[in-house]
Structures are given as C-alpha cells and as structure tokens.
Design a protein around this motif. Structure first.
Motif, PDB file in Angstrom:
ATOM      1  N   PHE A   1     -10.426 -14.882  22.148  1.00  0.00           N
ATOM      2  CA  PHE A   1     -11.157 -13.641  21.938  1.00  0.00           C
ATOM      3  C   PHE A   1     -12.435 -13.875  21.118  1.00  0.00           C
ATOM      4  O   PHE A   1     -13.476 -13.264  21.383  1.00  0.00           O
ATOM      5  CB  PHE A   1     -10.259 -12.628  21.228  1.00  0.00           C
ATOM      6  N   LEU A   2     -12.366 -14.775  20.151  1.00  0.00           N
ATOM      7  CA  LEU A   2     -13.564 -15.102  19.362  1.00  0.00           C
ATOM      8  C   LEU A   2     -14.640 -15.722  20.256  1.00  0.00           C
ATOM      9  O   LEU A   2     -15.836 -15.476  20.064  1.00  0.00           O
ATOM     10  CB  LEU A   2     -13.201 -16.029  18.208  1.00  0.00           C
ATOM     11  N   GLN A   3     -14.215 -16.520  21.217  1.00  0.00           N
ATOM     12  CA  GLN A   3     -15.180 -17.059  22.190  1.00  0.00           C
ATOM     13  C   GLN A   3     -15.825 -15.918  22.977  1.00  0.00           C
ATOM     14  O   GLN A   3     -17.040 -15.908  23.222  1.00  0.00           O
ATOM     15  CB  GLN A   3     -14.492 -18.009  23.168  1.00  0.00           C
ATOM     16  N   LEU A   4     -15.000 -14.929  23.361  1.00  0.00           N
ATOM     17  CA  LEU A   4     -15.499 -13.831  24.175  1.00  0.00           C
ATOM     18  C   LEU A   4     -16.526 -12.984  23.415  1.00  0.00           C
ATOM     19  O   LEU A   4     -17.602 -12.698  23.934  1.00  0.00           O
ATOM     20  CB  LEU A   4     -14.338 -12.948  24.633  1.00  0.00           C
ATOM     21  N   VAL A   5     -16.190 -12.568  22.198  1.00  0.00           N
ATOM     22  CA  VAL A   5     -17.114 -11.694  21.458  1.00  0.00           C
ATOM     23  C   VAL A   5     -18.389 -12.449  21.094  1.00  0.00           C
ATOM     24  O   VAL A   5     -19.469 -11.845  20.984  1.00  0.00           O
ATOM     25  CB  VAL A   5     -16.432 -11.106  20.201  1.00  0.00           C
ATOM     26  N   SER A   6     -18.284 -13.756  20.928  1.00  0.00           N
ATOM     27  CA  SER A   6     -19.487 -14.562  20.682  1.00  0.00           C
ATOM     28  C   SER A   6     -20.354 -14.619  21.932  1.00  0.00           C
ATOM     29  O   SER A   6     -21.576 -14.451  21.868  1.00  0.00           O
ATOM     30  CB  SER A   6     -19.097 -15.972  20.242  1.00  0.00           C
ATOM     31  N   ARG A   7     -19.728 -14.835  23.093  1.00  0.00           N
ATOM     32  CA  ARG A   7     -20.457 -14.902  24.356  1.00  0.00           C
ATOM     33  C   ARG A   7     -21.136 -13.562  24.664  1.00  0.00           C
ATOM     34  O   ARG A   7     -22.271 -13.532  25.164  1.00  0.00           O
ATOM     35  CB  ARG A   7     -19.490 -15.275  25.485  1.00  0.00           C
ATOM     36  N   LEU A   8     -20.470 -12.453  24.345  1.00  0.00           N
ATOM     37  CA  LEU A   8     -20.990 -11.129  24.679  1.00  0.00           C
ATOM     38  C   LEU A   8     -21.828 -10.522  23.558  1.00  0.00           C
ATOM     39  O   LEU A   8     -22.334  -9.401  23.701  1.00  0.00           O
ATOM     40  CB  LEU A   8     -19.828 -10.181  25.001  1.00  0.00           C
ATOM     41  N   ASN A   9     -21.958 -11.244  22.435  1.00  0.00           N
ATOM     42  CA  ASN A   9     -22.744 -10.761  21.289  1.00  0.00           C
ATOM     43  C   ASN A   9     -22.254  -9.396  20.792  1.00  0.00           C
ATOM     44  O   ASN A   9     -23.038  -8.490  20.514  1.00  0.00           O
ATOM     45  CB  ASN A   9     -24.243 -10.677  21.658  1.00  0.00           C
ATOM     46  N   PHE A  10     -20.943  -9.263  20.662  1.00  0.00           N
ATOM     47  CA  PHE A  10     -20.361  -8.029  20.155  1.00  0.00           C
ATOM     48  C   PHE A  10     -20.721  -7.859  18.673  1.00  0.00           C
ATOM     49  O   PHE A  10     -20.682  -8.821  17.899  1.00  0.00           O
ATOM     50  CB  PHE A  10     -18.826  -8.079  20.277  1.00  0.00           C
ATOM     51  N   GLU A  11     -21.056  -6.632  18.279  1.00  0.00           N
ATOM     52  CA  GLU A  11     -21.237  -6.342  16.863  1.00  0.00           C
ATOM     53  C   GLU A  11     -19.866  -6.324  16.183  1.00  0.00           C
ATOM     54  O   GLU A  11     -18.879  -5.850  16.759  1.00  0.00           O
ATOM     55  CB  GLU A  11     -21.935  -4.995  16.686  1.00  0.00           C
ATOM     56  N   GLU A  12     -19.800  -6.792  14.930  1.00  0.00           N
ATOM     57  CA  GLU A  12     -18.510  -6.999  14.270  1.00  0.00           C
ATOM     58  C   GLU A  12     -17.691  -5.721  14.132  1.00  0.00           C
ATOM     59  O   GLU A  12     -16.464  -5.760  14.159  1.00  0.00           O
ATOM     60  CB  GLU A  12     -18.725  -7.637  12.892  1.00  0.00           C
ATOM     61  N   HIS A  13     -18.352  -4.566  13.952  1.00  0.00           N
ATOM     62  CA  HIS A  13     -17.604  -3.334  13.753  1.00  0.00           C
ATOM     63  C   HIS A  13     -17.008  -2.789  15.046  1.00  0.00           C
ATOM     64  O   HIS A  13     -16.317  -1.768  15.031  1.00  0.00           O
ATOM     65  CB  HIS A  13     -18.498  -2.271  13.110  1.00  0.00           C
ATOM     66  N   LEU A  14     -17.230  -3.489  16.157  1.00  0.00           N
ATOM     67  CA  LEU A  14     -16.724  -3.021  17.445  1.00  0.00           C
ATOM     68  C   LEU A  14     -15.525  -3.818  17.944  1.00  0.00           C
ATOM     69  O   LEU A  14     -15.062  -3.590  19.064  1.00  0.00           O
ATOM     70  CB  LEU A  14     -17.839  -3.072  18.505  1.00  0.00           C
ATOM     71  N   TYR A  15     -15.017  -4.722  17.141  1.00  0.00           N
ATOM     72  CA  TYR A  15     -13.850  -5.481  17.595  1.00  0.00           C
ATOM     73  C   TYR A  15     -12.943  -5.839  16.425  1.00  0.00           C
ATOM     74  O   TYR A  15     -13.350  -5.791  15.253  1.00  0.00           O
ATOM     75  CB  TYR A  15     -14.242  -6.741  18.366  1.00  0.00           C
ATOM     76  N   TYR A  16     -11.725  -6.235  16.782  1.00  0.00           N
ATOM     77  CA  TYR A  16     -10.677  -6.489  15.796  1.00  0.00           C
ATOM     78  C   TYR A  16      -9.884  -7.707  16.299  1.00  0.00           C
ATOM     79  O   TYR A  16      -9.234  -7.648  17.345  1.00  0.00           O
ATOM     80  CB  TYR A  16      -9.795  -5.248  15.709  1.00  0.00           C
ATOM     81  N   VAL A  17      -9.944  -8.812  15.569  1.00  0.00           N
ATOM     82  CA  VAL A  17      -9.360 -10.070  16.054  1.00  0.00           C
ATOM     83  C   VAL A  17      -7.880 -10.141  15.669  1.00  0.00           C
ATOM     84  O   VAL A  17      -7.481 -10.908  14.791  1.00  0.00           O
ATOM     85  CB  VAL A  17     -10.134 -11.298  15.505  1.00  0.00           C
ATOM     86  N   HIS A  18      -7.087  -9.334  16.319  1.00  0.00           N
ATOM     87  CA  HIS A  18      -5.647  -9.331  16.062  1.00  0.00           C
ATOM     88  C   HIS A  18      -5.029 -10.598  16.633  1.00  0.00           C
ATOM     89  O   HIS A  18      -5.493 -11.134  17.647  1.00  0.00           O
ATOM     90  CB  HIS A  18      -5.025  -8.090  16.709  1.00  0.00           C
ATOM     91  N   ARG A  19      -3.951 -11.067  16.026  1.00  0.00           N
ATOM     92  CA  ARG A  19      -3.365 -12.349  16.437  1.00  0.00           C
ATOM     93  C   ARG A  19      -2.738 -12.292  17.827  1.00  0.00           C
ATOM     94  O   ARG A  19      -2.688 -13.295  18.525  1.00  0.00           O
ATOM     95  CB  ARG A  19      -2.333 -12.832  15.417  1.00  0.00           C
ATOM     96  N   SER A  20      -2.236 -11.112  18.251  1.00  0.00           N
ATOM     97  CA  SER A  20      -1.581 -11.052  19.561  1.00  0.00           C
ATOM     98  C   SER A  20      -2.236 -10.055  20.517  1.00  0.00           C
ATOM     99  O   SER A  20      -2.154 -10.236  21.726  1.00  0.00           O
ATOM    100  CB  SER A  20      -0.098 -10.702  19.405  1.00  0.00           C
ATOM    101  N   VAL A  21      -2.871  -8.998  19.994  1.00  0.00           N
ATOM    102  CA  VAL A  21      -3.530  -8.016  20.869  1.00  0.00           C
ATOM    103  C   VAL A  21      -4.951  -7.761  20.365  1.00  0.00           C
ATOM    104  O   VAL A  21      -5.262  -6.673  19.868  1.00  0.00           O
ATOM    105  CB  VAL A  21      -2.722  -6.701  20.950  1.00  0.00           C
ATOM    106  N   PRO A  22      -5.851  -8.736  20.473  1.00  0.00           N
ATOM    107  CA  PRO A  22      -7.242  -8.518  20.041  1.00  0.00           C
ATOM    108  C   PRO A  22      -7.848  -7.356  20.805  1.00  0.00           C
ATOM    109  O   PRO A  22      -7.630  -7.213  22.007  1.00  0.00           O
ATOM    110  CB  PRO A  22      -7.923  -9.849  20.370  1.00  0.00           C
ATOM    111  N   ASN A  23      -8.614  -6.525  20.095  1.00  0.00           N
ATOM    112  CA  ASN A  23      -9.062  -5.281  20.705  1.00  0.00           C
ATOM    113  C   ASN A  23     -10.523  -5.002  20.399  1.00  0.00           C
ATOM    114  O   ASN A  23     -11.107  -5.583  19.485  1.00  0.00           O
ATOM    115  CB  ASN A  23      -8.165  -4.134  20.250  1.00  0.00           C
ATOM    116  N   PHE A  24     -11.092  -4.057  21.166  1.00  0.00           N
ATOM    117  CA  PHE A  24     -12.520  -3.768  21.020  1.00  0.00           C
ATOM    118  C   PHE A  24     -12.801  -2.361  21.537  1.00  0.00           C
ATOM    119  O   PHE A  24     -11.972  -1.742  22.219  1.00  0.00           O
ATOM    120  CB  PHE A  24     -13.355  -4.790  21.791  1.00  0.00           C
TER     121      PHE A  24
END
Length: 616
Positions: free
Chosen positions: A470-493
């Motif tokens: 998921f960290l790869q994905l939000v980096s690739r898509l340039n997600f702003e930090e307040h729009l996602y949550y790196v949960h260990r099993s269900v990362p969400n956005f």
C-alpha cells in the motif's frame, strides 16, 4: 493361504480395535436402517419439522429462535460487518414465531428450488436456508434464491442462511454461515433441559437424530486412537478394502502389494462385499489414518519445543499456544472452558486443498478481554467494533493459507505449517501480541487514535505485506497523507471530494478517515479485493445517498436501505495474485484495481452524486 487373505482375516476377525469401531458404527439407529442418514433432502425434512412451531414436536418457537441466535453469534459472520449490522439480533432471536410457515424445496420463478424457506407474515420475515450436507454450491444458485425471495416478499426482512456440514463459506456475500455442529448443540442442550418432560417417542426420535449428527461431526479421542492403531497395523488391508469399494480414491492412490496380488484372484466380489459390510468402519479408519495433520503437527511442535500443555495434536484441528502468550492468561481468566484454557489460541485446519492457520482471542472475562482487544487495536491489529461488546466471546485476529505440495506426505504438510509460522506477517503479529499483552496488563488507559498512521506503519522490518504494498501505491499515486491510513491488514483511503458533503452527512470522528465513504484493500483467499462502503451517517441522509447512487447505476443491496444499518457496501472488485505474500505482486494487484476502468467510472458516479447534493 494368500497373503491378502491372511491380512484381511487379521483385520476383520482378530483386531480388537476394529471390532470396537465396527460395533460403534453398526449400533441400532432407525435413520441408518432406512438409509436416509446421508441424504441432504432427508435432513431438510427433519429441519423443516423442527422449525415449524405448529408441528407435533412441542418445541414451539424454540428451534427457530436458537437457529437465529446461533447464526448471529457465529464468528465467521462478523468478518464482514456489513453482513450483520442491519439485524436487531437480540430482538429477532426472542420473537414468538407462532405463524411461521416452512416451505420445503420451494420452487422459484427461475425453476430452481430453495431447500427451506421459513416465512412469518406477522413479523414480515423470510428466512432462506440453503442446506449443504455433503454437497457443494452450484454456480449462481444463491444469487437466484435471494433475488427471488426479495421480489416475492417485498418489504420483508430477508435472512439468508448457508448451512453446511464442514463450515464452508458461501460465495454470495449476503448469506450468513451456520454449521451442523450448531444444530447438534441446540438439540443436545434441549434434550438435556427437557429430557424428563418430553414425549417418549419425540425424545427417542431426537436422540437418534443427534446420534446421526454426532457420527458425522464428533469423533472422541478413543475412536480416533483406535482408528489410528488399526490403520497403522493393517494399512494394506484397509487400503485394499477401501479401493475395492471406491472407483475414485479421493484420499490416496492405492498401489499396495495386496492390490497387485488381488488382480490375479477371483476374490474381487468377496472383497467388495467385505467392504460393503464394514463400509462406515473402513471409511472412518481411512479418514483418520489418512489425515496426516496430527503427525505433521507433532513434527512442528517438537521443532518449536512447545511444552505438552501448549498444544493438542488433534487429528482434524491441531491447536497450540505460542510462547509469546503462553501463561499470560489462565483458566481463572476465562468465562468458560475453552481449547487449552488460555486467552489466545492458534490452530491449523484443512480447507479444500489448502492449509489454514487461524489465531483467535477467546472468552476472557469482559474487562480483561476488552483491554487486550484495545491493546491489539492500538498495535495495529484489526479489531471489529462488535468484538468489544460485552456478550462477544471469540475474535479471530489472523488467518493465513498455504498449499502443501502433497496431502499424502506428513513432511510436506509440516513444511507448509512451518512456512505459515515463519511468514513475516505472522512473526510481526507475534510481536504485536506480546506488546499488546504487556500493555493490557498496565494500569494506564489505552488510548487509540484512529487518525495517526505512526503506530500503524512500523519500521520496514516489521511492516506487513499489505502495508509495504500500500505504501508503494500511495507513493506511485502521490496521495496526500491525510487521505490514507496504512493499516496493517486493511489499508484504506478516501478521495478529497468525499469530505465535501454538507454537515448533515458527517460521520463520527472515530470512523476511519472521517468521510461518509471509505475504500480499503483486503488480502483474502489468494486475491486482493478493493471495497468501498457508505459509513454510519444518519438514516435519512444515508437513504438519500444510496438512492442517488442507485440512480447512477450503482448496485445497492436491498438491506442497505433498512433503518438501523450502519455500513453498506457499494463497490467490490478483486484481483487474484499468484503469491499473496509477495509485496510487489500485491502492489501490482492494488494498482490494477485502482486504475481499472470500472473503479474510475465508479468514482465519477460518486462525485456526480456529491455535486448534486451540494447544489441543493
């Protein structure tokens, strides 16, 4: 005397353990005499009789109430909160269904037949039961059943139940799981309570039916041990008999010296008759003897140096307590007897051709259980809201799968067990559990901040596969930090536009990312799934959103509109992955799901609904 005759004679006439098993499987039972014990439709007939409060069993609404209660407390039904959140479970399980009508083999408009359909016009409830007793689901049948009942009983609350002997999961996400072990538990408890007050013939009937279910579901340790002894001492003879009565050998390919010798004899018909005369006994011995889970698990338990009180090498569900939580909780900390009588348990089981590892928090006394679950949530382990309720007893916190190279080799099975136990996600889980136990035993309050990612992300060494992908994905898509949550099993956005609805559409602050919509990824059954749901907004505004989404062509479950519902799933799509433990493959699946034309179109529809509501 030919060798095969000597060995068959030794098994049938000279084995004490075989005689004990044979006497057990050949005890008198009218269901067995009539040969209806293994026919699904016969079990449906019994269930229909028990469900109908007007029948002559004198149970009234007891059975239907207990069926609902067992369904609503089944842990498998809490894995998807959207599945059960619209039911007032306590109120439903206490109703008097005096007018309940039970239909068997109910013909639908498409020509299919629903096993059981129980309808209460007074309460406006229709319960669909798909009964799978040693049978499998047909493609599309669950969807057809539920659609037909929703159309026929418009305005009724539909309760779809998938009843199975082996706790198989339904393919349709609305169906609630129920097991025949639950039916067995209900009837045994009823017999214990009412044995002195029941009509003799009804009591006898139920006792015989319970005996049939126990035959399928329960094998006590003495039976299992006897079966293992027979299989170990007479393997060739057992395999020969089993092969003679089965053209397709599910458990193994029999290629013994006895089989080769038999090909040259004129005794095939005699051998087949011996098998038929002892079929249940032989089948049981093969099932137990060929289930190598126990022996494989013993290899792993010895290698892990687990103490004897830390594991139970059950032939079907070998279970254990890891060193990280061994001794943290004892019998006095539990509300009831449970597995190895500690607060957490892990177990292996076979699911089709895959080996499954499950970790679960058990029935600790409420205060201890709540503190442990809160501490686990603080460490980033997904804990469902209902798990924190006082009546909850069991909470699964981890599952993982591995496919052995062969189910006929205990070393291959043991290797798959070790892979599951050495998985980086599992090792991270053990550390989280250790820290959570320590935290839960401190006097200070456990404060969970659902906004902060810091406690969830961890370091690269202990990030889960889902987190890394998921960290790869939000980096690739340039997600702003307040729009996602790196949960260990269900990362969400979320999308930024999802927070633009008027104040009346706001959700509680402790709901995910504080938007009326939430999207997340889940890794399950060798596939990555992207899910979007509408969150817990006020009912009138929630219905308005759902109706607008439906006008845009988004499919909405009928139950999603019902009052009291908190969560409604509005999008779901999956992508298979060859190796769900490979972060790069998981990332590729996530990116493909996010960039898919279907999801892009879906996002456009949501944005259109938001714009229309804002303009009002």
């Amino acid at each position: 005397m030919p060798d095969y005759q000597q060995q068959l004679l030794s098994l049938i006439e000279d084995s004490k353990e075989f005689s004990i098993l044979h006497n057990h499987f050949n005890r008198f039972n009218p269901f067995k005499v009539l040969q209806v014990d293994n026919y699904e439709i016969r079990h449906s007939n019994v269930l229909a009789w028990l469900l109908d409060p007007k029948e002559n069993h004198d149970l009234g609404s007891f059975f239907i109430n207990k069926i609902l209660a067992k369904t609503f407390v089944n842990p498998s039904n809490f894995e998807d909160e959207d599945k059960i959140s619209n039911y007032d479970v306590l109120e439903l399980s206490r109703r008097e269904f005096f007018d309940l009508t039970v239909h068997k083999e109910c013909l639908t408009k498409t020509g299919k037949r629903i096993d059981l359909l129980a309808v209460s016009n007074h309460h406006k409830i229709a319960m669909v039961i798909e009964n799978k007793y040693w049978s499998s689901e047909s493609e599309g049948q669950l969807e057809a059943y539920i659609n037909d009942v929703r159309e026929t009983y418009s305005g009724y609350q539909i309760i779809p139940i998938y009843l199975t002997l082996q706790n198989d999961e339904p393919t349709h996400e609305d169906y609630l799981m129920l097991g025949y072990e639950d039916i067995l538990s209900i009837l045994k408890n009823y017999l214990d309570m009412k044995v002195d007050y029941m009509q003799a013939d009804i009591r006898s009937f139920l006792i015989y039916y319970v005996d049939i279910l126990e035959n399928q579901l329960i094998q006590n340790e003495e039976m299992v041990d006897n079966g293992l002894i027979v299989y170990r001492n007479h393997k060739d003879a057992v395999d020969l008999l089993y092969a003679s009565g089965n053209t397709y050998i599910r458990h193994q390919v029999v290629d013994t010296s006895l089989a080769m010798e038999l090909q040259d004899t004129e005794s095939k018909e005699l051998i087949q008759q011996i098998y038929l005369d002892n079929k249940e006994t032989i089948d049981f011995i093969v099932k137990v003897g060929d289930s190598l889970l126990k022996e494989a698990f013993l290899l792993v338990a010895r290698e892990k140096e687990l103490a004897s009180e830390q594991f139970d090498p059950h032939f079907k569900l070998p279970n254990f307590v890891e060193n990280q939580w061994n001794g943290a909780y004892g019998r006095d900390d539990l509300r009831e007897n449970w597995w190895l009588n500690q607060g957490l348990i892990g177990w292996f089981e076979r699911k089709d051709d895959r080996l499954k590892l499950t970790i679960e928090v058990g029935p600790l006394h409420y205060d201890k259980r709540k503190r442990l679950l809160n501490a686990l949530a603080f460490k980033g382990i997904a804990i469902k809201e209902r798990a924190l309720e006082e009546g909850a007893k069991f909470s699964r916190i981890y599952t993982s799968f591995e496919t052995p190279a062969s189910w006929n080799d205990k070393n291959n099975i043991a290797l798959s067990m070790k892979k599951l136990l050495e998985n980086p996600d599992y090792l991270a889980l053990l550390e989280y559990i250790r820290e959570a136990i320590s935290l839960s035993k401190q006097d200070s309050p456990i404060i969970i901040d659902p906004i902060s990612n810091d406690s969830m992300i961890g370091t690269p060494n202990n990030q889960t596969v889902m987190q890394r992908a998921f960290l790869q994905l939000v980096s690739r898509l340039n997600f702003e930090e307040h729009l996602y949550y790196v949960h260990r099993s269900v990362p969400n956005f979320i999308q930024s536009s999802w927070r633009e609805l008027p104040e009346a559409y706001k959700v509680p602050r402790d709901y995910w990312l504080q938007a009326p919509f939430i999207a997340w990824f889940r890794n399950k059954n060798s596939s990555i799934r992207l899910i979007v749901e509408v969150g817990p907004i006020e009912h009138l505004y929630r219905v308005k959103v759902l109706e607008r989404l439906a006008l845009e062509g988004i499919s909405i479950r009928a139950m999603g509109y019902e009052e009291g519902r908190k969560y409604t799933r509005i999008y779901s799509n999956s992508m298979p992955v060859q190796n769900s433990e490979d972060a790069d493959q998981v990332f590729a699946a996530m990116e493909q799901l996010y960039q898919s034309p279907e999801f892009k179109q879906f996002l456009n529809k949501i944005n259109k609904v938001i714009d229309n509501i804002k303009e009002e």
